[in-house]
Design a protein around this motif. Structure first.
Motif, PDB file in Angstrom:
ATOM      1  N   PHE A 183       0.609  -0.803  -0.010  1.00 41.00           N
ATOM      2  CA  PHE A 183      -0.187  -0.020   0.379  1.00 41.00           C
ATOM      3  C   PHE A 183       0.817   1.131  -0.200  1.00 41.00           C
ATOM      4  O   PHE A 183       1.509   1.429   1.189  1.00 41.00           O
ATOM      5  N   VAL A 184       1.381   2.050  -1.649  1.00 38.82           N
ATOM      6  CA  VAL A 184       2.318   2.678  -1.119  1.00 38.82           C
ATOM      7  C   VAL A 184       1.775   4.417  -1.995  1.00 38.82           C
ATOM      8  O   VAL A 184       0.469   4.284  -2.460  1.00 38.82           O
ATOM      9  N   GLY A 185       2.142   5.188  -1.582  1.00 43.68           N
ATOM     10  CA  GLY A 185       2.299   6.943  -1.850  1.00 43.68           C
ATOM     11  C   GLY A 185       3.043   7.468  -1.113  1.00 43.68           C
ATOM     12  O   GLY A 185       3.659   7.677  -0.634  1.00 43.68           O
ATOM     13  N   PRO A 186       2.294   8.880  -1.652  1.00 35.15           N
ATOM     14  CA  PRO A 186       3.729   9.787  -1.127  1.00 35.15           C
ATOM     15  C   PRO A 186       3.356   9.975   0.300  1.00 35.15           C
ATOM     16  O   PRO A 186       2.193   9.549   0.958  1.00 35.15           O
ATOM     17  N   ASN A 187       4.353  10.926   0.907  1.00 28.03           N
ATOM     18  CA  ASN A 187       3.972  11.276   2.406  1.00 28.03           C
ATOM     19  C   ASN A 187       2.595  12.196   2.208  1.00 28.03           C
ATOM     20  O   ASN A 187       2.193  12.761   1.504  1.00 28.03           O
ATOM     21  N   HIS A 242       7.671   3.182   1.825  1.00 26.29           N
ATOM     22  CA  HIS A 242       7.967   4.070   1.316  1.00 26.29           C
ATOM     23  C   HIS A 242       9.343   3.357   0.441  1.00 26.29           C
ATOM     24  O   HIS A 242      10.144   4.119  -0.709  1.00 26.29           O
ATOM     25  N   ASP A 243       9.961   2.211   0.704  1.00 24.22           N
ATOM     26  CA  ASP A 243      11.061   1.747   0.153  1.00 24.22           C
ATOM     27  C   ASP A 243      10.296   0.749  -1.290  1.00 24.22           C
ATOM     28  O   ASP A 243       9.841  -0.065  -0.390  1.00 24.22           O
ATOM     29  N   THR A 244      11.313   0.761  -2.293  1.00 27.91           N
ATOM     30  CA  THR A 244      10.178  -0.311  -3.281  1.00 27.91           C
ATOM     31  C   THR A 244      10.645  -1.496  -3.356  1.00 27.91           C
ATOM     32  O   THR A 244      10.155  -2.207  -4.030  1.00 27.91           O
ATOM     33  N   GLY A 245      11.495  -1.279  -2.277  1.00 27.88           N
ATOM     34  CA  GLY A 245      12.763  -3.191  -2.386  1.00 27.88           C
ATOM     35  C   GLY A 245      11.439  -4.069  -1.054  1.00 27.88           C
ATOM     36  O   GLY A 245      10.973  -4.613  -2.001  1.00 27.88           O
ATOM     37  N   ASP A 246      10.717  -2.735  -0.154  1.00 26.82           N
ATOM     38  CA  ASP A 246       9.989  -4.298   0.833  1.00 26.82           C
ATOM     39  C   ASP A 246       8.687  -4.593  -0.502  1.00 26.82           C
ATOM     40  O   ASP A 246       8.194  -5.704  -0.252  1.00 26.82           O
ATOM     41  N   MET A 247       8.133  -3.421  -1.541  1.00 25.97           N
ATOM     42  CA  MET A 247       7.136  -3.966  -2.231  1.00 25.97           C
ATOM     43  C   MET A 247       7.744  -5.021  -2.937  1.00 25.97           C
ATOM     44  O   MET A 247       6.318  -6.360  -3.750  1.00 25.97           O
ATOM     45  N   GLU A 248       8.702  -5.037  -4.114  1.00 25.12           N
ATOM     46  CA  GLU A 248       8.948  -5.677  -4.532  1.00 25.12           C
ATOM     47  C   GLU A 248       9.653  -7.108  -4.047  1.00 25.12           C
ATOM     48  O   GLU A 248       8.885  -8.366  -4.542  1.00 25.12           O
ATOM     49  N   VAL A 308       0.408  -3.892  -5.867  1.00 27.86           N
ATOM     50  CA  VAL A 308       0.635  -3.177  -5.506  1.00 27.86           C
ATOM     51  C   VAL A 308      -1.190  -2.562  -5.668  1.00 27.86           C
ATOM     52  O   VAL A 308      -1.730  -2.321  -6.840  1.00 27.86           O
ATOM     53  N   ILE A 309      -1.174  -0.962  -4.593  1.00 23.30           N
ATOM     54  CA  ILE A 309      -2.006  -0.408  -4.492  1.00 23.30           C
ATOM     55  C   ILE A 309      -1.032   1.233  -4.297  1.00 23.30           C
ATOM     56  O   ILE A 309      -0.535   1.459  -3.530  1.00 23.30           O
ATOM     57  N   VAL A 310      -1.732   2.106  -5.016  1.00 23.55           N
ATOM     58  CA  VAL A 310      -0.910   2.719  -4.682  1.00 23.55           C
ATOM     59  C   VAL A 310      -2.301   4.258  -4.647  1.00 23.55           C
ATOM     60  O   VAL A 310      -3.032   4.246  -5.094  1.00 23.55           O
ATOM     61  N   ILE A 311      -1.973   4.566  -3.386  1.00 24.27           N
ATOM     62  CA  ILE A 311      -3.103   6.020  -3.344  1.00 24.27           C
ATOM     63  C   ILE A 311      -2.105   7.496  -3.127  1.00 24.27           C
ATOM     64  O   ILE A 311      -0.894   7.299  -2.910  1.00 24.27           O
ATOM     65  N   ILE A 313      25.737  -5.281 -25.182  1.00 21.34           N
ATOM     66  CA  ILE A 313      24.648  -4.150 -24.862  1.00 21.34           C
ATOM     67  C   ILE A 313      23.628  -4.831 -23.759  1.00 21.34           C
ATOM     68  O   ILE A 313      23.482  -5.888 -23.013  1.00 21.34           O
ATOM     69  N   THR A 314      24.042  -3.501 -23.019  1.00 21.29           N
ATOM     70  CA  THR A 314      21.905  -4.305 -21.599  1.00 21.29           C
ATOM     71  C   THR A 314      20.865  -3.333 -21.618  1.00 21.29           C
ATOM     72  O   THR A 314      21.270  -1.595 -21.465  1.00 21.29           O
ATOM     73  N   VAL A 315      19.891  -4.015 -21.488  1.00 17.16           N
ATOM     74  CA  VAL A 315      18.854  -3.403 -21.791  1.00 17.16           C
ATOM     75  C   VAL A 315      18.155  -3.581 -20.120  1.00 17.16           C
ATOM     76  O   VAL A 315      18.065  -4.735 -19.917  1.00 17.16           O
ATOM     77  N   GLU A 316      17.638  -2.499 -19.412  1.00 18.24           N
ATOM     78  CA  GLU A 316      17.398  -2.604 -18.275  1.00 18.24           C
ATOM     79  C   GLU A 316      16.005  -1.841 -17.664  1.00 18.24           C
ATOM     80  O   GLU A 316      15.625  -0.491 -19.288  1.00 18.24           O
ATOM     81  N   ASP A 317      14.809  -2.249 -16.926  1.00 17.82           N
ATOM     82  CA  ASP A 317      13.619  -1.912 -17.042  1.00 17.82           C
ATOM     83  C   ASP A 317      14.195  -0.228 -16.064  1.00 17.82           C
ATOM     84  O   ASP A 317      15.240  -0.736 -15.132  1.00 17.82           O
ATOM     85  N   PRO A 318      13.151   0.894 -16.042  1.00 16.68           N
ATOM     86  CA  PRO A 318      14.126   2.073 -14.595  1.00 16.68           C
ATOM     87  C   PRO A 318      13.742   1.244 -13.599  1.00 16.68           C
ATOM     88  O   PRO A 318      12.771   0.364 -13.390  1.00 16.68           O
ATOM     89  N   PRO A 319      14.495   2.280 -12.060  1.00 18.99           N
ATOM     90  CA  PRO A 319      14.303   1.043 -10.872  1.00 18.99           C
ATOM     91  C   PRO A 319      13.047   1.504 -10.655  1.00 18.99           C
ATOM     92  O   PRO A 319      12.396   2.082 -11.439  1.00 18.99           O
ATOM     93  N   MET A 320      12.593   0.944  -9.728  1.00 17.80           N
ATOM     94  CA  MET A 320      11.181   0.762  -8.830  1.00 17.80           C
ATOM     95  C   MET A 320      10.953   1.746  -8.681  1.00 17.80           C
ATOM     96  O   MET A 320       9.575   1.928  -8.853  1.00 17.80           O
ATOM     97  N   GLU A 321      12.138   2.905  -7.906  1.00 14.38           N
ATOM     98  CA  GLU A 321      11.661   3.464  -7.342  1.00 14.38           C
ATOM     99  C   GLU A 321      11.323   4.356  -8.400  1.00 14.38           C
ATOM    100  O   GLU A 321       9.710   5.336  -7.548  1.00 14.38           O
ATOM    101  N   ASP A 322      12.004   5.046  -9.303  1.00 13.02           N
ATOM    102  CA  ASP A 322      11.534   5.394 -10.393  1.00 13.02           C
ATOM    103  C   ASP A 322       9.964   5.532 -11.027  1.00 13.02           C
ATOM    104  O   ASP A 322       9.065   6.791 -11.067  1.00 13.02           O
ATOM    105  N   ILE A 323       9.750   4.451 -11.129  1.00 16.65           N
ATOM    106  CA  ILE A 323       8.158   3.729 -12.072  1.00 16.65           C
ATOM    107  C   ILE A 323       7.157   4.701 -10.462  1.00 16.65           C
ATOM    108  O   ILE A 323       6.635   4.974 -10.645  1.00 16.65           O
ATOM    109  N   ILE A 324       7.652   3.886  -9.393  1.00 18.60           N
ATOM    110  CA  ILE A 324       6.322   4.554  -8.421  1.00 18.60           C
ATOM    111  C   ILE A 324       6.411   6.874  -8.005  1.00 18.60           C
ATOM    112  O   ILE A 324       5.730   6.783  -8.456  1.00 18.60           O
ATOM    113  N   LYS A 325       7.662   6.906  -8.925  1.00 18.64           N
ATOM    114  CA  LYS A 325       7.578   8.214  -8.693  1.00 18.64           C
ATOM    115  C   LYS A 325       6.512   8.733  -9.920  1.00 18.64           C
ATOM    116  O   LYS A 325       6.122  10.089  -9.559  1.00 18.64           O
TER     117      LYS A 325
END
Lengths: 329, 262
Positions: A52-56, A212-218, A224-227, A304-316
């Motif tokens: 259950f994530v969301g900004p402060n 607030h730590d996306t690592g917990d979520m992953e 995930v529920i974002v509010i 060549i390496t192709v990555e997803d952006p960090p989960m933190e950026d996704i949440i941002k």
């Protein structure tokens, strides 16, 4: 699958005293209402692990406090195991476990084992059942030595292990975790995440976790529920977040040429060093395949390496889009 | 009920472990008892002798009244702190009401104080006064029983003061106001029977303040005409009233719980 938690159209306001002149504030204080939760609704199935994530200030902790019977909502329906939390507090207490990372449920001056014993009486556990349960949890959490020390002498990570043991002692069907890894170092975070996940998998406990730590979520959650601003912004499986929500890829190139020109629509250079490039590709404008073809025409590529952006950026990005949508509405 | 017993048991042990706190509190008791008894010695030495009350009995009355106040732990401070910090919220999702959980803890600590003050406090008063009460030592046993129930009543009043934080944001001034009323209407510094008529001493005797202070120590005074059973029943009556009032107040407080932020 059976529904474990049902929340419908939940609203909660807080009354905050306005700052006025001293005399006015004394004689006739004025208040303003702040809406912490605004029409949230969701349901959790038995054994589900949901972040259950969301900004402060998004309303995460307030929602968890309503769900665990601490706060009264202004309107809305909450049903947990057939109980309404703020009405059936005592009965619900047997069904739920709570961990609030910034508060402690342990007696500060007593060893954690004394708190466990007290809680076992509070939860009306049989003596043999309690002894077996505490032995099993202490073994699982490798907490044999730490439960003997007064809580005030424990490190944050050790205390958090004890908090989680205390919350799992009575075999709750639902576990509410409010920022359980706040302030912990990387190693302790990992340990706590693994322990919560394992405990939930073994007992089929439903988990609702705010962090607030996306690592917990992953590491812990399946969904995930974002509010934001008290509204539900998104509700979907964690694995779909990367593929479904974000249209960006990070591409690392190691090449023979010292530098190449990769300017094109939807491509941003994040880092450029001799023979090395780090690029962000907006896949809604340019496909990674097309970009790589262009790059290969300009230089032979070594790696060549192709990555997803960090989960933190996704949440941002979700927060930003959610806020934008709210602003436009 | 067993869960409440265990909360009291743990609190009893925890309270006795803090020897420095217990010692300093006992020192304050000794100091106050000495000052008040000295005050009455001066009054008696100046010839102002209340009818039928010897200096020895008056000194025991004052000493035992002081002792009652020291038996109850300062539970209002804990509740005040819980309400202001929002910690109270985190006790609400336990399978026992916060109010009675704190009461159990307070009662455990009270039992610890009973042990300290009955073992050391009463002999200290004997050494300070130099005599047993005029009616003999046997009167001390029922008085000790009355002091125990009086302390429970005092504990309940303290819980009420603690809960007042929901409205006042500070229980200390409410407690101090309550304490002043208790001192005045309870007969802390002088027996109620010596109060002037405009205080209506016959009515004061039936109020909870006298049930906490004056009536108990007054049991050793001659000509009060009080029986142990009557005094004990009066305390039970007030305990029942306060318990009902607190239960109602607690339900109102629950709706006022606000815990903002993570």
């Amino acid at each position: 699958m059976k529904t474990s938690v049902r929340v419908e159209n939940l609203h909660k306001f807080f009354k905050i005293r306005k700052k006025t002149s001293l005399i006015r504030s004394f004689i006739c204080p004025e208040y303003q209402q702040v809406q912490a939760v605004d029409g949230i609704g969701f349901s959790l199935n038995e054994g589900e692990k949901v972040a259950f994530v969301g900004p402060n200030g998004a309303g995460k902790s307030t929602t968890i406090k309503i769900l665990s019977g601490i706060l009264y909502p202004d309107t809305g329906l909450v049903e947990i195991g057939g109980f309404t939390p703020w009405i059936d507090r005592q009965k619900l207490a047997f069904q739920i476990g709570t961990v609030f990372g910034q508060r402690s449920q342990l007696w500060y001056h007593l060893p954690a084992k004394d708190t466990f014993e007290l809680l076992s009486y509070a939860y009306e556990m049989g003596r043999n059942d309690y002894k077996t349960r505490v032995k099993s949890l202490v073994g699982e959490f490798d907490a044999g030595e730490i439960i003997e020390k007064p809580v005030r002498q424990l490190s944050l990570g050790e205390r958090m292990k004890c908090e989680i043991i205390a919350s799992l002692l009575h075999r709750p069907k639902i576990l509410f975790l409010d920022e359980p890894t706040v302030g912990l170092d990387v190693v302790s975070k990992g340990v706590i995440r693994d322990l919560v996940k394992r405990a939930s998998d073994e007992d089929g406990t439903t988990v609702l976790l705010t962090s607030h730590d996306t690592g917990d979520m992953e590491r812990v959650c399946d969904r995930v529920i974002v509010i934001d601003h008290g509204h539900l912004v998104m509700d979907q499986p964690v694995r779909d977040l990367r593929s479904g929500y974000i249209r960006e890829k990070i591409v690392h190139l190691a090449m023979k040429e010292t530098e190449i020109d990769v300017r094109m629509a939807g491509v941003d250079v994040i880092e450029a060093r001799p023979h090395v490039l780090k690029i962000k590709v907006d896949t809604s404008r340019t496909s990674v395949e097309f970009f790589l073809q262009q790059a290969m025409q300009k230089s032979a590529l070594v790696d060549i390496t192709v990555e997803d952006p960090p989960m933190e950026d996704i949440i941002k990005s979700i927060y930003a889009n959610g806020a934008g949508r709210l602003a436009s509405s | 009920m067993i869960k409440y017993f265990h909360f009291a048991r743990i609190s009893f042990g925890d309270h006795l472990k803090n020897r420095l706190r217990a010692f300093t509190r006992f020192l304050i008791f000794m100091l106050l008892a000495w000052v008040m008894i000295q005050m009455w010695r001066v009054i008696y030495a100046n010839g102002h002798t209340p009818d039928g009350i010897s200096l020895t009995d008056m000194s025991w009355y004052i000493g035992l009244s002081q002792l009652m106040v020291f038996l109850s732990p300062r539970i209002f401070v804990t509740i005040d702190d819980d309400v202001r910090s929002g910690n109270i919220g985190y006790f609400l999702n336990r399978p026992m009401p916060y109010l009675w959980m704190r009461f159990s803890e307070g009662f455990g600590a009270l039992c610890g104080n009973i042990l300290i003050y009955f073992i050391f406090g009463i002999p200290f008063l004997y050494l300070l006064i130099g005599n047993v009460p005029d009616c003999g030592t046997s009167v001390l046993l029922p008085i000790m029983a009355l002091l125990l129930s009086a302390s429970v009543l005092h504990l309940l009043f303290q819980i009420g003061c603690g809960l007042s934080t929901f409205w006042t944001n500070d229980a200390v001034f409410i407690y101090h106001s309550y304490q002043k009323v208790m001192i005045l209407l309870g007969g802390m510094y002088a027996p109620i029977s010596l109060y002037p008529d405009f205080f209506f001493p016959q009515i004061l005797k039936f109020l909870p303040f006298a049930a906490m202070v004056g009536n108990n120590a007054g049991f050793l005074l001659p000509n009060t005409g009080d029986s142990f059973i009557e005094l004990f029943l009066l305390q039970l009556f007030w305990i029942a009233i306060i318990v009902v009032a607190l239960s109602g107040l607690y339900q109102i407080c629950l709706k006022k719980v606000e815990v903002n932020g993570g």
